[in-house]
Motif scaffolding. Sequence first.
Motif, PDB file in Angstrom:
ATOM      1  N   LYS A   1       0.841  -1.189   0.000  1.00 14.69           N
ATOM      2  CA  LYS A   1       0.000   0.000   0.000  1.00 14.69           C
ATOM      3  C   LYS A   1       0.873   1.235   0.000  1.00 14.69           C
ATOM      4  O   LYS A   1       2.022   1.206   0.374  1.00 14.69           O
TER       5      LYS A   1
ATOM      6  N   GLY B   1       2.352   4.809   1.217  1.00 10.02           N
ATOM      7  CA  GLY B   1       2.720   5.205   2.582  1.00 10.02           C
ATOM      8  C   GLY B   1       3.566   6.441   2.580  1.00 10.02           C
ATOM      9  O   GLY B   1       3.677   7.135   1.585  1.00 10.02           O
TER      10      GLY B   1
ATOM     11  N   LYS C   1       3.908  -1.535   5.956  1.00 11.32           N
ATOM     12  CA  LYS C   1       2.459  -1.560   5.828  1.00 11.32           C
ATOM     13  C   LYS C   1       1.830  -2.860   6.292  1.00 11.32           C
ATOM     14  O   LYS C   1       0.776  -2.859   6.899  1.00 11.32           O
TER      15      LYS C   1
ATOM     16  N   THR D   1      -2.852   7.109   6.708  1.00  9.21           N
ATOM     17  CA  THR D   1      -2.964   5.758   6.168  1.00  9.21           C
ATOM     18  C   THR D   1      -3.687   4.812   7.129  1.00  9.21           C
ATOM     19  O   THR D   1      -4.109   3.741   6.749  1.00  9.21           O
TER      20      THR D   1
END
Lengths: 183, 105
Positions: free
Chosen positions: A180, A182, B7, B42
């Motif tokens: 993803k 970031g 992540k 995020t």
Amino acid sequence: MNKNEFLNQLEFLLEDVHESDRNEILYDFLEHFDIGLANGKSEEELVLELGDPKVIAKDLLADYRVTKAEKDKSIGNMYKAILATFSLSFFNIVFIVGPVIGIFGVYLALCITSVVLTISPLLLILNVMFNGFANIELNFFASIMLCGLGILMSIGMIHIGKFLYNVTLRYIKFNIRTIKGGK
Amino acid sequence: MNVQFKKGVLELCVLVLISKKDQYGYELAQNISRKIEVADGTLYPLLRRLTKEQYLSTYLAESSEGPARKYYALTDHGKAYMNLLVEEWNQFSNAVNDFIEEVLN
């Protein structure tokens, strides 16, 4: 950038998202600002900590598209989901587009084969038109057999198509989870 | 730290922190950024996804200061998922530590 600019930009970037979902998302960020401001941080500080709205929007959009492709199965939705997912990072282009193009190519070729087999009796008519009735019995039986094979194969291809759709979705979700955008 | 790497682990951190105590988004962001450098923004897509997959549930609660806050709580389903991730993480980090020790010591 201040709070309003951040929220406006996010809202603009999420214009394709259904209104109720979009409002929910914006509300979460509004709450974040309210609490942060109450704790003595400035709007600019909070914006800096939140990061780029474009990155946040990409993440949310990819997830939204995949959910849509799951609920409402269509090639268009799948296409959008794939596009949104590889916009997350260059890494994804290699990991999604490569396998998808490979598998889709093979699938397409098999689909074309099954269609051609199914319409093979039509080819027989063409054959008769050009070559007369030579070998008609043999050609007739061969074309009927190929037609039957084509129909069976077509049914198989429809099932494989559905299966591929679901597998692709699962694969995209796995990618979103591990890769993803970031900071 | 490498973005891709971080992540995947962020999901685990979020679940573990919420398992200790229900938290609202801002609180969670503070707790995480205290130790890991991450863009707070995020977290929200991640929280949405975890909620959608029913690992987390949400409820609104009034606060003495300011407006109502959206709290995130771990569901039973989420707890099982967290345990699985913890186990995977332990195996993975043990293996990495073993390699580092073998080579560097």
